[in-house]
Design a protein around this motif. Sequence first.
Motif, PDB file in Angstrom:
ATOM      1  N   PRO A  21       3.763  19.223   3.207  1.00  8.53           N
ATOM      2  CA  PRO A  21       4.265  20.656   3.048  1.00  8.53           C
ATOM      3  C   PRO A  21       5.128  20.820   4.501  1.00  8.53           C
ATOM      4  CG  PRO A  21       2.041  20.523   3.640  1.00  8.53           C
ATOM      5  CD  PRO A  21       2.394  19.123   3.460  1.00  8.53           C
ATOM      6  N   THR A  22       6.112  21.757   4.302  1.00  6.29           N
ATOM      7  CA  THR A  22       6.779  22.189   5.408  1.00  6.29           C
ATOM      8  C   THR A  22       6.251  23.155   6.404  1.00  6.29           C
ATOM      9  OG1 THR A  22       8.908  21.933   4.118  1.00  6.29           O
ATOM     10  CG2 THR A  22       8.951  23.120   6.083  1.00  6.29           C
ATOM     11  N   SER A  23       6.042  22.761   7.774  1.00  6.04           N
ATOM     12  CA  SER A  23       5.400  23.603   8.835  1.00  6.04           C
ATOM     13  C   SER A  23       6.549  24.332   9.464  1.00  6.04           C
ATOM     14  CB  SER A  23       4.853  22.845   9.696  1.00  6.04           C
ATOM     15  OG  SER A  23       3.745  22.300   9.185  1.00  6.04           O
ATOM     16  N   TYR A  24       6.447  25.600   9.970  1.00  3.63           N
ATOM     17  CA  TYR A  24       7.539  26.059  10.392  1.00  3.63           C
ATOM     18  C   TYR A  24       7.132  26.616  12.023  1.00  3.63           C
ATOM     19  CZ  TYR A  24       9.909  26.456   5.913  1.00  3.63           C
ATOM     20  OH  TYR A  24      10.313  26.194   4.867  1.00  3.63           O
ATOM     21  N   LEU A  25       8.099  26.732  12.840  1.00  2.00           N
ATOM     22  CA  LEU A  25       8.212  27.436  14.065  1.00  2.00           C
ATOM     23  C   LEU A  25       9.138  28.647  14.148  1.00  2.00           C
ATOM     24  CD1 LEU A  25       7.752  27.441  17.380  1.00  2.00           C
ATOM     25  CD2 LEU A  25       9.799  25.884  17.461  1.00  2.00           C
ATOM     26  N   THR A  26       8.707  29.793  14.653  1.00  2.00           N
ATOM     27  CA  THR A  26       9.394  31.041  14.402  1.00  2.00           C
ATOM     28  C   THR A  26       9.603  31.621  15.922  1.00  2.00           C
ATOM     29  OG1 THR A  26       8.678  31.871  12.301  1.00  2.00           O
ATOM     30  CG2 THR A  26       9.492  33.199  13.649  1.00  2.00           C
ATOM     31  N   ILE A  27      10.629  31.651  16.328  1.00  2.00           N
ATOM     32  CA  ILE A  27      11.027  32.256  17.490  1.00  2.00           C
ATOM     33  C   ILE A  27      11.395  33.566  17.642  1.00  2.00           C
ATOM     34  CG2 ILE A  27      12.066  31.858  19.714  1.00  2.00           C
ATOM     35  CD1 ILE A  27      12.506  28.738  18.995  1.00  2.00           C
ATOM     36  N   GLY A  28      10.657  34.528  18.269  1.00  2.00           N
ATOM     37  CA  GLY A  28      10.880  36.287  18.185  1.00  2.00           C
ATOM     38  C   GLY A  28       9.797  36.492  17.154  1.00  2.00           C
ATOM     39  N   PRO A  29       9.760  37.745  17.123  1.00  5.06           N
ATOM     40  CA  PRO A  29       8.552  38.664  16.241  1.00  5.06           C
ATOM     41  C   PRO A  29       8.314  37.995  14.960  1.00  5.06           C
ATOM     42  CG  PRO A  29      10.568  39.873  16.321  1.00  5.06           C
ATOM     43  CD  PRO A  29      10.714  38.852  17.151  1.00  5.06           C
ATOM     44  N   THR A  30       7.014  37.768  14.672  1.00  2.00           N
ATOM     45  CA  THR A  30       6.497  37.341  13.477  1.00  2.00           C
ATOM     46  C   THR A  30       7.087  38.059  12.344  1.00  2.00           C
ATOM     47  OG1 THR A  30       4.653  36.334  14.535  1.00  2.00           O
ATOM     48  CG2 THR A  30       4.565  36.380  11.928  1.00  2.00           C
TER      49      THR A  30
END
Length: 441
Positions: free
Chosen positions: A248-257
């Motif tokens: 599966p694809t994991s994600y990194l989110t930069i900024g508010p969720t």
Amino acid sequence: MSSHPSFFFLFFFLLLTLPHYSSEYLKLPLLPPTPLPSPSQLLAADLRRLSVKSPLTSGAATGSGQYFADLRLGSPPQRLLLVADTGSDLLWVKCSACRRNCSSSISAFLPRHSTSFSPHHCYDSPCQLVPHPPSHKNRLCHNRTKLHTPCRYQYSYADGSTSTGFFSKETITLNTTSSTLLTTLKKLSFGCGFRTSGPSVTGHSFNGAQGVMGLGRGPISFTSQLSNTNTKHTFSYCLLDYTLSPPPTSYLTIGPTPNDAVSQNSFTYTPLLTNPFSPSFYYISIQSVSVDGVRLPISESVFRIDAHGNGGTVVDSGTTLSFLAEPAYGKILAAFRLRVRLPAVESAATLGFDLCVNVSGVARPRLPRLRFRLAGKAVLSPPAGNYFIEPAEGVKCLAVQPVRPGSGFSVIGNLMQQGYLFEFDLDRSRIGFTRHGCAVR
């Protein structure tokens, strides 16, 4: 680093060199290693990473990260894979001086092929934020008439590995899943490493990466540089089990969720602690540990940061297994041995673990439940798959290792974090986590 008199000036100098954009977010896919490392390779890499006594300086160890960020550096963009690492600050890549007839097999950034590359001058303020080679410390930029003297850096690692090169500026293009967000960032500071040596940054232990995306708390980290007055100093990630097929694809989110991903009310928060000897790491406070609902007789002081900066507990995406201070580890191990009802595997020590059980033919093996109570009334109660690893078919081993008193800090590694959405809120100095919003996509 935080005690430097010009810290805040340098921090804002770095932010002003970046373009301002709206308070949206960047969402970057995190890629698994290829080929997948074996459990023994993971353990060896983790031990190298943590083999130095704390306090550690920013970026003092990399090497066992198992999630990679896809980044394109330069003009035109060159694709690189970087270890996503909350345990270090510096974003650095392997660089090559090749100019013409460069082999397509070169696994490095080619600065001569980029029209936007430039090293920081040795007298630039950001140059003061990176460690310098010993031969340059005393004579760095002593003559300000030398306008083209580049800023040199050198990072030394726990096992003697080093990354050495020029602290530079470059345009970065992000392979984000959002099509509405500006994804080209100019003048981002990074280390252009022309010399790398040692097992932590070369060979199989580095899993084919071309560098490190430092996500630590210092001003030169990737997330700190991207934060500005219009974007909250927050990032989050969802780490999923990359051993599944297909992964599966994991994600990194930069900024508010994103609100459409998960409600803020579903997060449980625990305060971030600051260790003045190691200001870049994400420290949290473990107040008690339970196994199968029974609180173990472990003093809270076992997990405290002492006056010399030793101890404490770090949340780290770049370490795979989890490491807990003695005597806490010993009591947890004893509680697991008492409660497990599966046949013990005698060869556990040869596999590198203290407790292994035979689960052959058992569809749903019953394993003891581990529970951490954290400061702020937060409770981390991961499923057993987050702290048991399968080094061989039909064998499960406790994926927790001991840390001797005075020899380092405890670590909540990326295996323990799988299946949770972790939010690092630097503005409010807290870490949040939730089991929601981390579904397979």
